[in-house]
Design an enzyme around this catalytic site. Structure first.
Site, PDB file in Angstrom:
ATOM      1  N   GLU A  51      -3.631   3.706   1.696  1.00  0.00           N
ATOM      2  CA  GLU A  51      -3.872   3.874   3.126  1.00  0.00           C
ATOM      3  C   GLU A  51      -3.892   5.377   3.424  1.00  0.00           C
ATOM      4  O   GLU A  51      -2.859   6.045   3.394  1.00  0.00           O
ATOM      5  CB  GLU A  51      -2.790   3.192   3.972  1.00  0.00           C
TER       6      GLU A  51
ATOM      7  N   GLU B 208      -2.975  10.485 -12.422  1.00  0.00           N
ATOM      8  CA  GLU B 208      -2.933  10.322 -13.873  1.00  0.00           C
ATOM      9  C   GLU B 208      -3.874   9.185 -14.245  1.00  0.00           C
ATOM     10  O   GLU B 208      -3.723   8.053 -13.759  1.00  0.00           O
ATOM     11  CB  GLU B 208      -1.518  10.007 -14.354  1.00  0.00           C
TER      12      GLU B 208
ATOM     13  N   HIS C 219       2.563  11.992  -8.772  1.00  0.00           N
ATOM     14  CA  HIS C 219       1.163  11.620  -8.930  1.00  0.00           C
ATOM     15  C   HIS C 219       0.982  10.125  -8.660  1.00  0.00           C
ATOM     16  O   HIS C 219       1.950   9.376  -8.556  1.00  0.00           O
ATOM     17  CB  HIS C 219       0.665  11.952 -10.343  1.00  0.00           C
TER      18      HIS C 219
ATOM     19  N   HIS D 249       0.829  -1.200   0.000  1.00  0.00           N
ATOM     20  CA  HIS D 249       0.000   0.000   0.000  1.00  0.00           C
ATOM     21  C   HIS D 249       0.866   1.254   0.000  1.00  0.00           C
ATOM     22  O   HIS D 249       2.043   1.202   0.340  1.00  0.00           O
ATOM     23  CB  HIS D 249      -0.985   0.027   1.176  1.00  0.00           C
TER      24      HIS D 249
END
Length: 354
Positions: A146, A212, A164, A95
């Site tokens: 998370e 994106e 991004h 994560h």
């Protein structure tokens, strides 16, 4: 023509401090011949320098040299072994962690606009924060987000270093229209990527994190990219290959816009999440802000992982070991650019999910 200047006995002694041995392992003739070459002293002159004593002392230096070579060979072997272990370790990006100012607002945006599911929440009142996990599939098999909300903090600085997140969608234009309808910000309208054919768009969530959108067919990992900027691309690639065991999937240089990217990961881009490293020509440092936190990666052994990170240029910020109150073992580190990652024991992580 090389001129060899005979050395006085007094000038030789300081370089022979380490020569001492009571049981030579080499013949005297061998030692005298090689010592005369090393010291640039004719072999016949050695006997004017108390040869027996000198030759006995030389044995220890030879032994030290041999030991040094053996140590270097041992270190090289251990590095190779550790590098092999890292490559064979069962690693997966688990994560990505970052901070938001309004947890409910962000959850609503991600579920309604990006099609994510809220997987679970946990509140830690004694430490005054709440986590929410969102993604496109269960945590034991998918890369997820998370979110962290710290009580009373409603705004963070995203900084210039974070780039991004990448989301693969079936229809970029349709997703952008939905984002607009929900009040989201579109910073780049749908269209082909410069120099390519892939249709992309850029949007921003309520906290200013950029996403994106990439138009792709069905993929097991829609949450597919985390882009971070680095000051030395070659150094970063080497670090993530050796310390993290990632594979360099591809690079792309764009001299027109003065940047180069490198895609790193544990498998092909269409099936696994990747780390997109971006180098902007001439920029060596970035303000990282305080919003983006880290990536968590699974490993079979946090202790060996920490060894590899130290060996290959990273900095350990949390020594490997179990977390207080639970048995899950972790270790945390910084890469050469200061980006943080946390490695989590695979077995402990699955037990924690239960």
């Amino acid at each position: 023509m090389v001129r060899i200047i005979p050395m006085a006995a007094s000038s030789i002694r300081p370089s022979l401090v380490c020569f001492s041995s009571s049981s030579p392992r080499f013949p005297v003739s061998y030692l005298s011949r090689n010592l005369s070459r090393t010291l640039h002293v004719p072999q016949s002159q050695l006997f004017g320098l108390n040869a027996n004593k000198l030759l006995r002392r030389s044995v220890n230096c030879l032994g030290v040299a041999e030991s040094g070579k053996a140590a270097q060979a041992s270190t090289a072997t251990s590095q190779d072994d550790l590098l092999t272990w890292v490559k064979n370790d069962k690693r997966r990006m688990l994560h990505v962690v970052y901070r938001v100012g309004d947890l409910d607002r962000t959850i609503k945006f991600y579920t309604e606009c990006l099609g994510m599911k809220l997987l679970r929440k946990r509140d830690i009142p004694e430490e005054k924060y709440t986590n929410a996990f969102l993604g496109y599939g269960p945590e034991d098999s998918h890369f997820v987000i998370e979110l962290t909300y710290n009580y009373g903090v409603d705004k963070y600085d995203v900084g210039a270093g974070f780039g991004h997140f990448g989301i693969a969608v079936d229809d970029v234009a349709k997703t952008v229209e939905l984002v607009k309808a929900k009040g989201g910000k579109v910073s780049r309208e749908p269209g082909p990527v410069k120099g390519g054919k892939t249709v992309i768009a850029f949007i921003e969530d309520p906290d200013g994190y950029k996403f994106e959108l990439l138009e792709r067919g069905p993929t097991p990992e829609p949450l597919c990219q985390v882009m971070l900027r680095v000051g030395d691309l070659d150094r970063a690639i080497k670090f993530y290959e050796k310390a993290f065991g990632m594979e360099l999937l591809r690079t792309r240089d764009n001299p027109e816009y003065k940047y180069t990217i490198a895609m790193m990961g544990y498998g092909p881009e269409d099936k696994f999440p990747v780390l997109e490293l971006t180098y902007n020509y001439g920029v060596t440092e970035y303000d990282k802000g305080n919003a983006y936190a880290q990536i968590a990666i699974g490993t079979d052994d946090v202790y060996k992982t920490a060894e590899a990170i130290k060996l290959f240029g990273g900095k350990i910020t949390r020594e490997p070991g179990p977390l207080p109150g639970i048995s899950t073992k972790i270790t945390a580190c910084l890469d050469p650019d200061g980006w943080k990652s946390v490695f989590v024991d695979n077995i402990g992580f699955l037990k924690e999910l239960e």
